[in-house]
Design a protein around this motif. Structure first.
Motif, PDB file in Angstrom:
ATOM      1  N   GLU A 241       0.640   7.419  13.523  1.00  0.00           N
ATOM      2  CA  GLU A 241      -0.147   6.923  12.549  1.00  0.00           C
ATOM      3  C   GLU A 241      -0.582   5.771  12.398  1.00  0.00           C
ATOM      4  O   GLU A 241      -1.157   4.528  11.594  1.00  0.00           O
ATOM      5  N   ASP A 242       0.838   4.945  12.517  1.00  0.00           N
ATOM      6  CA  ASP A 242       0.751   3.482  12.635  1.00  0.00           C
ATOM      7  C   ASP A 242       0.256   2.397  13.422  1.00  0.00           C
ATOM      8  O   ASP A 242       0.075   1.297  13.295  1.00  0.00           O
ATOM      9  N   THR A 243      -0.276   3.256  14.728  1.00  0.00           N
ATOM     10  CA  THR A 243      -1.261   2.436  15.164  1.00  0.00           C
ATOM     11  C   THR A 243      -2.597   2.024  14.956  1.00  0.00           C
ATOM     12  O   THR A 243      -2.776   1.957  14.323  1.00  0.00           O
ATOM     13  N   ALA A 244      -2.399   0.424  15.195  1.00  0.00           N
ATOM     14  CA  ALA A 244      -3.131  -0.456  15.005  1.00  0.00           C
ATOM     15  C   ALA A 244      -3.055  -1.536  15.098  1.00  0.00           C
ATOM     16  O   ALA A 244      -2.005  -2.239  16.251  1.00  0.00           O
TER      17      ALA A 244
ATOM     18  N   ALA B 267       1.077  -1.309  -0.148  1.00  0.00           N
ATOM     19  CA  ALA B 267      -0.211  -0.398  -0.110  1.00  0.00           C
ATOM     20  C   ALA B 267       0.697   1.069  -0.114  1.00  0.00           C
ATOM     21  O   ALA B 267       1.937   0.642   0.421  1.00  0.00           O
ATOM     22  N   ASP B 268       0.362   2.297  -0.347  1.00  0.00           N
ATOM     23  CA  ASP B 268       1.297   3.505  -1.023  1.00  0.00           C
ATOM     24  C   ASP B 268       2.002   4.280   0.919  1.00  0.00           C
ATOM     25  O   ASP B 268       2.139   4.338   0.912  1.00  0.00           O
ATOM     26  N   SER B 269       0.818   3.882   1.252  1.00  0.00           N
ATOM     27  CA  SER B 269       1.770   3.865   3.331  1.00  0.00           C
ATOM     28  C   SER B 269       2.621   3.222   3.983  1.00  0.00           C
ATOM     29  O   SER B 269       2.913   3.551   5.165  1.00  0.00           O
ATOM     30  N   ALA B 270       2.710   2.493   2.766  1.00  0.00           N
ATOM     31  CA  ALA B 270       4.197   1.642   3.354  1.00  0.00           C
ATOM     32  C   ALA B 270       5.376   1.526   2.972  1.00  0.00           C
ATOM     33  O   ALA B 270       5.971   1.260   3.157  1.00  0.00           O
ATOM     34  N   LYS B 271       5.242   2.003   0.970  1.00  0.00           N
ATOM     35  CA  LYS B 271       6.317   1.821   0.663  1.00  0.00           C
ATOM     36  C   LYS B 271       7.447   3.090   0.930  1.00  0.00           C
ATOM     37  O   LYS B 271       6.887   4.105   1.498  1.00  0.00           O
ATOM     38  N   GLY B 272       8.231   2.088   0.898  1.00  0.00           N
ATOM     39  CA  GLY B 272       9.823   2.779   2.261  1.00  0.00           C
ATOM     40  C   GLY B 272      10.055   2.662   3.292  1.00  0.00           C
ATOM     41  O   GLY B 272      11.019   2.973   3.382  1.00  0.00           O
ATOM     42  N   ARG B 273       8.381   2.265   4.185  1.00  0.00           N
ATOM     43  CA  ARG B 273       9.137   2.389   5.202  1.00  0.00           C
ATOM     44  C   ARG B 273       9.061   0.876   5.455  1.00  0.00           C
ATOM     45  O   ARG B 273       9.684   0.186   6.688  1.00  0.00           O
ATOM     46  N   PHE B 274       7.521   0.136   4.938  1.00  0.00           N
ATOM     47  CA  PHE B 274       7.346  -1.602   5.654  1.00  0.00           C
ATOM     48  C   PHE B 274       8.355  -2.494   4.836  1.00  0.00           C
ATOM     49  O   PHE B 274       7.524  -2.458   3.669  1.00  0.00           O
ATOM     50  N   THR B 275       8.366  -3.590   4.647  1.00  0.00           N
ATOM     51  CA  THR B 275       9.568  -4.748   4.370  1.00  0.00           C
ATOM     52  C   THR B 275       8.729  -5.423   4.474  1.00  0.00           C
ATOM     53  O   THR B 275       8.978  -6.134   5.984  1.00  0.00           O
TER      54      THR B 275
ATOM     55  N   VAL C   7       6.222 -16.057   7.532  1.00  0.00           N
ATOM     56  CA  VAL C   7       6.291 -14.203   7.059  1.00  0.00           C
ATOM     57  C   VAL C   7       7.076 -13.893   8.103  1.00  0.00           C
ATOM     58  O   VAL C   7       6.158 -13.025   9.076  1.00  0.00           O
ATOM     59  N   HIS C   8       7.177 -12.356   7.362  1.00  0.00           N
ATOM     60  CA  HIS C   8       7.562 -11.325   8.680  1.00  0.00           C
ATOM     61  C   HIS C   8       7.139 -10.048   8.276  1.00  0.00           C
ATOM     62  O   HIS C   8       7.113  -9.664   6.716  1.00  0.00           O
ATOM     63  N   LEU C   9       6.617  -8.810   8.750  1.00  0.00           N
ATOM     64  CA  LEU C   9       6.386  -6.914   8.354  1.00  0.00           C
ATOM     65  C   LEU C   9       7.360  -6.946   9.534  1.00  0.00           C
ATOM     66  O   LEU C   9       7.480  -6.753  10.312  1.00  0.00           O
ATOM     67  N   GLN C  10       8.203  -5.813   8.496  1.00  0.00           N
ATOM     68  CA  GLN C  10       9.439  -5.089   9.642  1.00  0.00           C
ATOM     69  C   GLN C  10       9.206  -3.635   9.004  1.00  0.00           C
ATOM     70  O   GLN C  10       8.889  -3.082   8.310  1.00  0.00           O
ATOM     71  N   LEU C  11       8.612  -3.232   9.980  1.00  0.00           N
ATOM     72  CA  LEU C  11       8.211  -1.772  10.369  1.00  0.00           C
ATOM     73  C   LEU C  11       9.165  -0.883  10.606  1.00  0.00           C
ATOM     74  O   LEU C  11       9.925  -0.867  11.724  1.00  0.00           O
ATOM     75  N   ASN C  12       9.811  -0.225   9.555  1.00  0.00           N
ATOM     76  CA  ASN C  12      10.943   0.884  10.441  1.00  0.00           C
ATOM     77  C   ASN C  12      10.088   2.516  10.159  1.00  0.00           C
ATOM     78  O   ASN C  12       8.958   2.414   9.528  1.00  0.00           O
ATOM     79  N   SER C  13      11.095   3.374  10.684  1.00  0.00           N
ATOM     80  CA  SER C  13       9.843   4.655  10.362  1.00  0.00           C
ATOM     81  C   SER C  13       8.503   5.074  11.223  1.00  0.00           C
ATOM     82  O   SER C  13       8.124   5.427  10.389  1.00  0.00           O
ATOM     83  N   LEU C  14       8.532   4.521  11.745  1.00  0.00           N
ATOM     84  CA  LEU C  14       7.437   3.964  12.629  1.00  0.00           C
ATOM     85  C   LEU C  14       6.361   5.576  12.713  1.00  0.00           C
ATOM     86  O   LEU C  14       7.251   6.456  13.869  1.00  0.00           O
TER      87      LEU C  14
END
Length: 126
Positions: free
Chosen positions: A88-91, A60-68, A78-85
């Motif tokens: 508004e990422d609270t969920a 999603a656009d909100s994840a591009k460049g920050r999430f992998t 399967v991992h979801l790497q969350l960077n530069s949180l």
């Protein structure tokens, strides 16, 4: 039988990183694409990103460049790497599976996913 387990959530500060994990049976990981979703309080569940068995991804656009999204078939995870949180990422973040590959024209269409779990809470403070 598909059994999913998610882990890795927590309370962090803005700018921090987290790695979420979604584990399943070896057979499930080998035969399904995985989607990550999140739902913030008072909002509808939204798509974050997906990964195919070959490692190809869509975000999603909100994840591009920050999430992998990273496949770890050795550990059936399967991992979801969350960077530069950001706050508004609270969920609540959850994973789900779709047999074969995700729809490349609509990777975020939730109707193609099944085996939903309760998810793991990520809270980002400012």
């Amino acid at each position: 039988q598909v059994q999913l387990a998610e882990s890795g959530g927590g309370l962090v500060q803005a700018g921090d990183s987290l790695r979420l994990s979604c584990s399943a049976s070896e057979r499930t990981i080998a035969s399904h694409a995985v989607g990550w979703f999140r739902q913030a309080p008072g909002k509808e569940r939204e798509w974050v990103g997906s990964v195919n068995r070959d490692g190809s991804t869509a975000y999603a656009d909100s994840a591009k460049g920050r999430f992998t999204i990273i496949r770890d078939p050795t550990n059936n995870t399967v991992h979801l790497q969350l960077n530069s949180l950001k706050p508004e990422d609270t969920a609540v973040y959850t994973c789900a599976f779709t047999a074969g590959r995700f729809n490349p024209y609509a990777p975020g269409d939730q109707r193609q996913y099944s085996f939903w779990r309760q998810g793991t809470q990520v809270t980002v403070s400012s």
